[in-house]
Design a protein around this motif. Structure first.
Motif, PDB file in Angstrom:
ATOM      1  N   ASP A 168       2.257   4.443  11.010  1.00 33.78           N
ATOM      2  CA  ASP A 168       0.968   4.952  11.501  1.00 33.78           C
ATOM      3  C   ASP A 168       0.661   6.351  10.979  1.00 33.78           C
ATOM      4  O   ASP A 168       0.159   7.215  11.716  1.00 33.78           O
ATOM      5  CB  ASP A 168       0.940   4.936  13.036  1.00 33.78           C
ATOM      6  N   GLY A 169       0.981   6.609   9.717  1.00 30.10           N
ATOM      7  CA  GLY A 169       0.639   7.880   9.106  1.00 30.10           C
ATOM      8  C   GLY A 169       1.544   9.041   9.457  1.00 30.10           C
ATOM      9  O   GLY A 169       1.265  10.176   9.064  1.00 30.10           O
ATOM     10  N   ARG A 170       2.625   8.780  10.185  1.00 27.11           N
ATOM     11  CA  ARG A 170       3.561   9.855  10.534  1.00 27.11           C
ATOM     12  C   ARG A 170       4.925   9.539   9.929  1.00 27.11           C
ATOM     13  O   ARG A 170       5.355   8.380   9.893  1.00 27.11           O
ATOM     14  CB  ARG A 170       3.652  10.033  12.045  1.00 27.11           C
ATOM     15  N   VAL A 171       5.609  10.569   9.460  1.00 22.64           N
ATOM     16  CA  VAL A 171       6.901  10.418   8.813  1.00 22.64           C
ATOM     17  C   VAL A 171       7.981  11.011   9.705  1.00 22.64           C
ATOM     18  O   VAL A 171       7.782  12.066  10.330  1.00 22.64           O
ATOM     19  CB  VAL A 171       6.905  11.069   7.416  1.00 22.64           C
ATOM     20  N   PRO A 213       0.820  -1.221   0.000  1.00 23.36           N
ATOM     21  CA  PRO A 213       0.000   0.000   0.000  1.00 23.36           C
ATOM     22  C   PRO A 213       0.850   1.266   0.000  1.00 23.36           C
ATOM     23  O   PRO A 213       0.970   1.962   1.017  1.00 23.36           O
ATOM     24  CB  PRO A 213      -0.809  -0.129   1.282  1.00 23.36           C
ATOM     25  N   VAL A 214       1.434   1.604  -1.147  1.00 25.70           N
ATOM     26  CA  VAL A 214       2.373   2.721  -1.225  1.00 25.70           C
ATOM     27  C   VAL A 214       1.810   3.918  -1.989  1.00 25.70           C
ATOM     28  O   VAL A 214       2.501   4.934  -2.118  1.00 25.70           O
ATOM     29  CB  VAL A 214       3.703   2.272  -1.883  1.00 25.70           C
ATOM     30  N   ARG A 215       0.586   3.834  -2.456  1.00 25.65           N
ATOM     31  CA  ARG A 215       0.016   4.961  -3.212  1.00 25.65           C
ATOM     32  C   ARG A 215      -0.584   6.025  -2.296  1.00 25.65           C
ATOM     33  O   ARG A 215      -0.684   7.190  -2.685  1.00 25.65           O
ATOM     34  CB  ARG A 215      -1.031   4.463  -4.198  1.00 25.65           C
ATOM     35  N   ASP A 216      -1.000   5.652  -1.091  1.00 21.73           N
ATOM     36  CA  ASP A 216      -1.508   6.600  -0.100  1.00 21.73           C
ATOM     37  C   ASP A 216      -0.973   6.169   1.249  1.00 21.73           C
ATOM     38  O   ASP A 216      -1.457   5.197   1.848  1.00 21.73           O
ATOM     39  CB  ASP A 216      -3.039   6.617  -0.093  1.00 21.73           C
ATOM     40  N   LEU A 217       0.053   6.877   1.738  1.00 23.39           N
ATOM     41  CA  LEU A 217       0.745   6.462   2.959  1.00 23.39           C
ATOM     42  C   LEU A 217      -0.048   6.736   4.219  1.00 23.39           C
ATOM     43  O   LEU A 217       0.360   6.327   5.304  1.00 23.39           O
ATOM     44  CB  LEU A 217       2.114   7.141   3.032  1.00 23.39           C
ATOM     45  N   THR A 218      -1.188   7.431   4.105  1.00 22.26           N
ATOM     46  CA  THR A 218      -2.065   7.603   5.269  1.00 22.26           C
ATOM     47  C   THR A 218      -2.949   6.384   5.489  1.00 22.26           C
ATOM     48  O   THR A 218      -3.666   6.320   6.484  1.00 22.26           O
ATOM     49  CB  THR A 218      -2.964   8.843   5.105  1.00 22.26           C
ATOM     50  N   ARG A 219      -2.875   5.435   4.571  1.00 21.03           N
ATOM     51  CA  ARG A 219      -3.696   4.218   4.679  1.00 21.03           C
ATOM     52  C   ARG A 219      -2.793   2.984   4.679  1.00 21.03           C
ATOM     53  O   ARG A 219      -2.773   2.217   3.716  1.00 21.03           O
ATOM     54  CB  ARG A 219      -4.694   4.137   3.523  1.00 21.03           C
ATOM     55  N   PRO A 220      -2.008   2.816   5.741  1.00 22.22           N
ATOM     56  CA  PRO A 220      -1.093   1.661   5.779  1.00 22.22           C
ATOM     57  C   PRO A 220      -1.855   0.358   5.907  1.00 22.22           C
ATOM     58  O   PRO A 220      -2.991   0.315   6.370  1.00 22.22           O
ATOM     59  CB  PRO A 220      -0.249   1.931   7.033  1.00 22.22           C
ATOM     60  N   GLY A 221      -1.206  -0.709   5.494  1.00 22.90           N
ATOM     61  CA  GLY A 221      -1.771  -2.037   5.655  1.00 22.90           C
ATOM     62  C   GLY A 221      -1.302  -2.669   6.955  1.00 22.90           C
ATOM     63  O   GLY A 221      -0.811  -1.986   7.860  1.00 22.90           O
ATOM     64  N   VAL A 222      -1.432  -3.969   7.025  1.00 25.52           N
ATOM     65  CA  VAL A 222      -1.041  -4.740   8.207  1.00 25.52           C
ATOM     66  C   VAL A 222      -0.104  -5.851   7.749  1.00 25.52           C
ATOM     67  O   VAL A 222      -0.376  -6.529   6.752  1.00 25.52           O
ATOM     68  CB  VAL A 222      -2.269  -5.334   8.917  1.00 25.52           C
ATOM     69  N   ILE A 241       1.542  12.859   7.629  1.00 29.02           N
ATOM     70  CA  ILE A 241       1.494  12.871   6.165  1.00 29.02           C
ATOM     71  C   ILE A 241       0.132  13.359   5.684  1.00 29.02           C
ATOM     72  O   ILE A 241      -0.915  12.954   6.202  1.00 29.02           O
ATOM     73  CB  ILE A 241       1.786  11.466   5.609  1.00 29.02           C
ATOM     74  N   ALA A 242       0.136  14.217   4.676  1.00 31.27           N
ATOM     75  CA  ALA A 242      -1.101  14.732   4.087  1.00 31.27           C
ATOM     76  C   ALA A 242      -1.815  13.631   3.308  1.00 31.27           C
ATOM     77  O   ALA A 242      -1.180  12.707   2.781  1.00 31.27           O
ATOM     78  CB  ALA A 242      -0.796  15.912   3.167  1.00 31.27           C
ATOM     79  N   ASP A 243      -3.112  13.736   3.224  1.00 30.36           N
ATOM     80  CA  ASP A 243      -3.915  12.746   2.514  1.00 30.36           C
ATOM     81  C   ASP A 243      -3.464  12.633   1.061  1.00 30.36           C
ATOM     82  O   ASP A 243      -3.174  13.632   0.389  1.00 30.36           O
ATOM     83  CB  ASP A 243      -5.394  13.131   2.552  1.00 30.36           C
ATOM     84  N   GLY A 244      -3.442  11.392   0.586  1.00 25.47           N
ATOM     85  CA  GLY A 244      -3.157  11.139  -0.819  1.00 25.47           C
ATOM     86  C   GLY A 244      -1.699  11.123  -1.202  1.00 25.47           C
ATOM     87  O   GLY A 244      -1.375  10.878  -2.369  1.00 25.47           O
ATOM     88  N   ARG A 245      -0.804  11.358  -0.267  1.00 17.77           N
ATOM     89  CA  ARG A 245       0.622  11.347  -0.585  1.00 17.77           C
ATOM     90  C   ARG A 245       1.133   9.910  -0.623  1.00 17.77           C
ATOM     91  O   ARG A 245       0.913   9.126   0.296  1.00 17.77           O
ATOM     92  CB  ARG A 245       1.409  12.148   0.448  1.00 17.77           C
ATOM     93  N   GLY A 246       1.845   9.588  -1.692  1.00 22.10           N
ATOM     94  CA  GLY A 246       2.354   8.243  -1.864  1.00 22.10           C
ATOM     95  C   GLY A 246       3.858   8.168  -1.750  1.00 22.10           C
ATOM     96  O   GLY A 246       4.547   9.161  -1.442  1.00 22.10           O
ATOM     97  N   LEU A 247       4.385   6.984  -2.035  1.00 17.30           N
ATOM     98  CA  LEU A 247       5.820   6.742  -1.901  1.00 17.30           C
ATOM     99  C   LEU A 247       6.627   7.666  -2.802  1.00 17.30           C
ATOM    100  O   LEU A 247       7.673   8.186  -2.392  1.00 17.30           O
ATOM    101  CB  LEU A 247       6.132   5.279  -2.223  1.00 17.30           C
ATOM    102  N   ALA A 248       6.194   7.882  -4.033  1.00 16.79           N
ATOM    103  CA  ALA A 248       6.938   8.756  -4.940  1.00 16.79           C
ATOM    104  C   ALA A 248       7.020  10.175  -4.380  1.00 16.79           C
ATOM    105  O   ALA A 248       8.071  10.822  -4.451  1.00 16.79           O
ATOM    106  CB  ALA A 248       6.294   8.755  -6.322  1.00 16.79           C
TER     107      ALA A 248
END
Length: 401
Positions: free
Chosen positions: A215-218, A58-67, A292-299
């Motif tokens: 957990d959504g923090r960088v 799940p690297v396209r939106d880093l605010t939505r991590p997987g498990v 991390i802001a919504d919608g920000r991905g790995l790139a």
């Protein structure tokens, strides 16, 4: 020319890629691999995001991590991003060619969970390992001249600070992987690990976090400031106005980097100028974090933090332009990022205290940040102090620290 064995999985039980889940390491199996150079047609940040997303990470939106589940097929990926790839991501000057062109600029090795611990891999022997004399890419005098030229650029107002890096290489005989594993076990190596491919290998003993996401923090943890790991050395580092000013300048740069992908008002400095030990050196570290802001991905993340601010300078793009002119050879495997990207977290260390191996040579890089207050002779000595433990442990097959 000898062929280095190409599979990371061989090294996993002994020196896994930094950040790989410890409970999974014995049964990880390579599933797929991406390797490319920075001068190719594709943007490395986009290419990496698309490759990992294609394997379900799940690297396209880093605010939505997987498990992370040990029962899932894909565990995660070992990832390496060179300084040249980072410069390409932000449109900066590429700099001189790498002295170790066999090492790719972008590597992602996706691992799946196997059904049983890996067995049957060949044992590596330390007998026959021999390292020849080191050949430097510049003399101490040329290094000192580069420091003076950097100070001239600061005086002209072109930059505030720039990191200047040199390189040395040595021919070897025997199997390099045990030497790289010894390197990965150096005290303080938060990102100790080994990554290999066909005809190349990287060994890392880095203490520095390039970027971590959980957990959504960088988080980023820049290191600036070095002294011998003695009582007087620690006091000197704490009391040095030059080192503290250099350090705070990079902390400000990292705050600006994270702000590019952060929710407004969430960037903070969690720790400032904490003294930590790596091998025989004290170093000053800070922690900067943001939501991390919504919608920000790995790139987006990689374009914000690469190349790392503590090994470039400020302003970053202007510093990269100076680096391209000042340094004698490319940074190769050094000053990039190496670590793990899993469904639940990202953790990449900055590849300082790192060695690369090709078919017949070992390569090591080291340098330091240059400010107006830098003394050329002291900067040359600091680079030697940083590379010394790396070179020593690579040379000695019986040394364990």
């Amino acid at each position: 020319m000898r062929q280095i064995e190409p599979y990371v999985v061989e090294a996993l039980p002994f020196a896994s890629p930094p950040g790989a889940p410890a409970g999974c390491v014995p049964r990880l199996v390579e599933h797929d691999r991406l390797q490319c150079r920075a001068d190719g047609p594709d943007d490395p940040a986009t290419l990496l995001e698309e490759f990992l997303a294609g394997h379900g990470l799940p690297v396209r939106d880093l605010t939505r991590p997987g498990v992370h589940r040990p029962t899932d097929t894909v565990c995660g990926a070992a990832v390496f991003v060179s300084a040249a790839a980072g410069a390409r991501m932000v449109g900066a000057a590429p700099g001189p060619a790498s002295p170790a062109p066999a090492v790719p600029d972008l590597v992602a090795v996706v691992y799946r969970h196997g059904t049983a611990p890996a067995t049957g891999h060949p044992r590596h022997r330390t007998d026959g390992w021999e390292l020849g004399p080191w050949t430097e890419s510049w003399t101490p005098r040329r290094h000192a001249d580069a420091v003076r030229r950097a100070r001239d650029a600061i005086a002209a107002g072109d930059i505030y600070q720039v990191n200047v890096v040199g390189h040395g290489c040595a021919r070897y005989t025997g199997d390099p992987l045990p030497a790289l594993r010894r390197l990965a076990r150096l005290p303080g190596a938060r990102y100790g690990g080994v990554l290999t491919g066909a005809g190349w290998a990287i060994g890392c003993a880095s203490p520095e976090t390039l970027v971590e996401v959980a957990d959504g923090r960088v988080y980023t943890r820049p290191i600036k400031g070095t002294r011998p790991a003695t009582g007087p050395g620690r006091r000197e580092l704490l009391e040095s106005a030059k080192e503290r000013a250099e350090h705070v300048m990079i902390v400000d740069l990292e705050r600006n980097d994270l702000a590019r992908i952060a929710r407004t008002g969430t960037v903070r400095v969690d720790r400032l100028y904490t003294i930590r030990r790596w091998s025989d050196l004290w170093q000053a570290e800070s922690t900067v974090s943001a939501t991390i802001a919504d919608g920000r991905g790995l790139a987006d993340l990689l374009r914000a933090v690469c190349p790392g601010g503590s090994v470039t300078g400020a302003p970053k793009l202007a510093a990269l332009a100076q680096i391209a002119v000042l340094e004698p050879v490319g940074r190769g495997a050094s000053m990039g990022g190496l670590g793990w990207i899993g469904p639940d977290r990202i953790d990449l260390g900055l590849t300082i205290r790192t060695a690369a191996v090709d078919a017949d040579r070992v390569h090591v890089w080291a340098g330091g940040g240059i400010t107006w207050g830098s003394d050329p002779a002291a900067e040359v000595a600091e680079a030697a102090a940083k590379s010394g433990p790396v070179r020593a442990i690579l040379a000695d097959p019986h040394r364990s620290r």
